[in-house]
Structures are given as C-alpha cells and as structure tokens.
Design a protein around this motif. Structure first.
Motif, short mmCIF file in Angstrom:
data_model
loop_
_atom_site.label_atom_id
_atom_site.label_comp_id
_atom_site.label_asym_id
_atom_site.label_seq_id
_atom_site.Cartn_x
_atom_site.Cartn_y
_atom_site.Cartn_z
N PRO A 179 0.82 -1.22 0.00
CA PRO A 179 0.00 0.00 0.00
C PRO A 179 0.85 1.26 0.00
CG PRO A 179 -0.84 -1.59 1.59
CD PRO A 179 0.51 -2.09 1.16
N GLU A 180 0.38 2.28 -0.69
CA GLU A 180 1.09 3.54 -0.76
C GLU A 180 1.29 4.12 0.63
OE1 GLU A 180 0.69 7.90 -3.00
OE2 GLU A 180 -0.75 6.28 -3.42
N GLY A 181 2.51 4.55 0.91
CA GLY A 181 2.84 5.15 2.21
C GLY A 181 3.34 4.17 3.24
N GLN A 182 3.05 2.89 3.05
CA GLN A 182 3.51 1.88 4.01
C GLN A 182 4.89 1.35 3.63
OE1 GLN A 182 0.87 -1.18 5.46
NE2 GLN A 182 -0.96 -0.04 4.90
N ARG A 183 5.56 0.74 4.60
CA ARG A 183 6.85 0.12 4.36
C ARG A 183 6.87 -1.25 5.01
NH1 ARG A 183 10.24 0.39 8.81
NH2 ARG A 183 12.03 -0.05 7.47
N ALA A 184 7.53 -2.18 4.38
CA ALA A 184 7.69 -3.52 4.95
C ALA A 184 8.99 -3.55 5.72
CB ALA A 184 7.70 -4.57 3.85
N ASP A 185 8.97 -4.13 6.92
CA ASP A 185 10.17 -4.18 7.74
C ASP A 185 10.51 -5.62 8.11
OD1 ASP A 185 8.63 -5.02 10.02
OD2 ASP A 185 8.12 -2.94 10.45
N GLY A 186 11.59 -5.78 8.84
CA GLY A 186 12.01 -7.11 9.28
C GLY A 186 11.85 -7.27 10.78
N ALA A 187 10.92 -6.51 11.36
CA ALA A 187 10.74 -6.52 12.81
C ALA A 187 9.93 -7.72 13.26
CB ALA A 187 10.08 -5.23 13.26
N THR A 188 10.49 -8.90 13.10
CA THR A 188 9.86 -10.13 13.56
C THR A 188 10.92 -11.07 14.10
OG1 THR A 188 8.65 -12.13 12.87
CG2 THR A 188 9.95 -11.01 11.19
N THR A 189 10.61 -11.78 15.16
CA THR A 189 11.57 -12.72 15.75
C THR A 189 11.71 -13.98 14.90
OG1 THR A 189 9.82 -13.71 17.11
CG2 THR A 189 11.10 -11.91 18.08
N GLU A 190 10.83 -14.15 13.90
CA GLU A 190 10.87 -15.34 13.07
C GLU A 190 11.85 -15.25 11.91
OE1 GLU A 190 7.03 -16.59 11.83
OE2 GLU A 190 6.22 -16.72 13.86
N ALA A 191 12.42 -14.05 11.68
CA ALA A 191 13.34 -13.87 10.56
C ALA A 191 14.59 -13.13 11.02
CB ALA A 191 12.66 -13.11 9.42
N ASP A 192 15.74 -13.51 10.44
CA ASP A 192 16.97 -12.79 10.77
C ASP A 192 17.45 -11.90 9.62
OD1 ASP A 192 18.03 -14.57 8.94
OD2 ASP A 192 19.01 -15.83 10.44
N ALA A 193 16.70 -11.88 8.52
CA ALA A 193 17.00 -10.99 7.41
C ALA A 193 15.74 -10.80 6.59
CB ALA A 193 18.12 -11.56 6.54
N SER A 194 15.50 -9.59 6.11
CA SER A 194 14.32 -9.29 5.31
C SER A 194 14.66 -8.23 4.29
CB SER A 194 13.17 -8.77 6.20
OG SER A 194 12.82 -9.69 7.20
N GLY A 195 13.93 -8.22 3.18
CA GLY A 195 14.16 -7.17 2.21
C GLY A 195 13.47 -7.44 0.89
N TRP A 196 13.53 -6.45 0.01
CA TRP A 196 12.92 -6.52 -1.31
C TRP A 196 13.94 -7.01 -2.32
CZ3 TRP A 196 7.80 -5.72 -2.03
CH2 TRP A 196 7.09 -5.04 -1.03
N ARG A 197 13.50 -7.90 -3.20
CA ARG A 197 14.37 -8.43 -4.23
C ARG A 197 13.58 -8.61 -5.53
NH1 ARG A 197 19.52 -8.59 -4.27
NH2 ARG A 197 19.85 -10.78 -4.84
N ALA A 198 14.24 -8.35 -6.64
CA ALA A 198 13.64 -8.73 -7.91
C ALA A 198 13.58 -10.24 -7.93
CB ALA A 198 14.49 -8.21 -9.06
#
Length: 261
Positions: A179-198
């Motif tokens: 959604p416009e204005g929102q951002r995805a983060d990695g703030a979860t204890t279930e993951a040690d790395a997060s991010g956007w990738r093609a």
C-alpha cells in the motif's frame, strides 16, 4: 529440483500428518528494474522451514474466522470458490493472510471501505499483541475502527507440504501490492534478514547457494518474474489447483515431483 542428500529426507512412521491450514502473502512493489517481492529468511531455530527464504505467512488461528470482522471486497463465498474450500475456512484464510502479513512485515491491508492505512506506526502495540496472541485480529480491527480490505488481495496458488514431512501445511498463497505510504520491515523474531528483491535476483541467490528456497517459493518467484508490472501480476488470471510435492529417493540424492492433488 534436487535435494542435497536422500539421507536428509524425513522418514516418519505411520500415516502422513494432517496438514494445517495456512496463508502466505507475496507482497509486490515496483522496483528500479521491475517487480520486486518482499522476502524473509527464517531463523535457524524455527521448527518448520528453518533457514529458508520465504514470503510472510503462517498458520490459521481459529479466531481468524470471526464473522464480526468489518470486511470490504470479495466475500467469503468468492474466496471459497477460488480455493475450493468452505466459506468459513475461506474467511479465516483471508483474515490469516492479513494478520500474518501485519505481524511479520508491518504491512496492514486494512483501512476504510474507500481508503487504506498509509502509516502503521500507531498500531505498533497492537502488532505486538497480535504476535503474542493477546489480541485477535477482530479485536484489533474493531478497537482501531478499521475494515479488512480483502479487495487488496488476489488468490495465487495452493501448496501442501510433502507427506513425508512431520509438520505439514495446506497453504493458500495470495499476492498483494504494498500500500502507498507503508513500508515492509524485518521486525519479527521469526526472521533474521528481510528485504525486497527482484524475482530473478532472488532465484539467482538460490542457484548460487546464497539462500535456500522451498519449491512453492521457487515456483512462485519464477511466475512473478514473468510480469513486467505489479498491476499485470494482480490482474493475471489464475486457475488454482492443490499441489502436493513428493520427495523421491534416487540413490544418494532426492528429487521433488510436483503433481496436483
């Protein structure tokens, strides 16, 4: 697709475990070189898919089926027809998709019937309560005066964990645009790395051994990589069949056979 060694294959005794219902959301955005997906690497301590690179998602909570949730978009009957399940389960799957996406990435597919939340920072406390199961999705949305936006989701696929696995999930895959204005983060204890990738880059990482993908993630990334825009992916016609991979031993190696259930 091959596995590293047939000795690593689970070999449970007795009949296969009954799969638990789950939902996964493939978040999409327009990137500099095309469509990008949001991925997370699960921590090594996880009981299921430890160390794997995955999309946000998780199991259905029985409270996800709460009919009191304010809802906008295709109704449960429409989703049931797409996923070939009951209306009550379809409703729970959509709610689980929204809840898990918010818990694991901070992206909230909710708002009013005509608008979507642009900044989720004010709901940080609710996110924590959802993760700890202190609060249900219905309770959070009602407290915040929000409507679940089922129209922001699209049905994509249905994968079931191989019968050889001790932990099994019947997972319905959804796609949604960030959604416009929102951002995805990695703030979860279930993951040690997060991010956007093609999608192509994510697949390249897996082929080079820099990440590990389960078959559903691999195939979904391959499919997403064929689209030139998020809109094109969201409007793609999908015929959804339940797919249950089988792990087959071949000497000291193993391969995955894909067949619709």
């Amino acid at each position: 697709m091959s596995l590293k060694s047939s000795s690593d294959l689970p070999d449970p005794e007795g009949p296969p475990a009954t799969p638990k219902d789950a939902a996964t959301v493939v978040l999409l955005r327009e990137g500099g070189s095309g469509v990008e997906v949001f991925l997370q690497r699960r921590v090594a301590a996880m009981a299921f898919a430890a160390g794997m690179t995955v999309f946000p998602g998780g199991g259905v909570d029985k409270r996800d089926a709460d009919a009191s949730i304010s809802w906008a978009g295709p109704d449960a009957a429409w989703w049931a027809s797409k996923f070939s399940c009951s209306e009550s389960l379809a409703r729970a799957l959509v709610c689980a998709a929204v809840r898990e996406t918010f818990e694991e990435s901070g992206v909230l597919l909710a708002g009013t019937e005509t608008s979507v939340v642009a900044d989720t920072a004010e709901f940080a406390g609710a996110r924590e309560r959802l993760v700890s199961r202190e609060q249900s999705l219905a309770g959070f949305l009602a407290e915040a005066g929000l409507t679940l936006r089922a129209d922001l989701l699209r049905p994509w696929a249905n994968w079931v964990t191989p019968p050889q696995e001790a932990r099994r999930y019947d997972t319905r895959f959804f796609v949604a645009a960030l959604p416009e204005g929102q951002r995805a983060d990695g703030a979860t204890t279930e993951a040690d790395a997060s991010g956007w990738r093609a999608a192509a880059d994510a697949l390249g990482d897996a082929e080079a051994g820099r990440s590990t993908l389960m078959p559903p993630t691999w195939f979904t990334l391959t499919e997403i990589g064929e689209f030139t825009s998020v809109r094109e992916a969201l409007t793609a016609e999908r015929s959804i069949k339940k797919i249950t991979p089988t792990l087959v031993r071949e000497g000291d190696r193993a391969r995955i056979v894909l067949e619709p259930s």
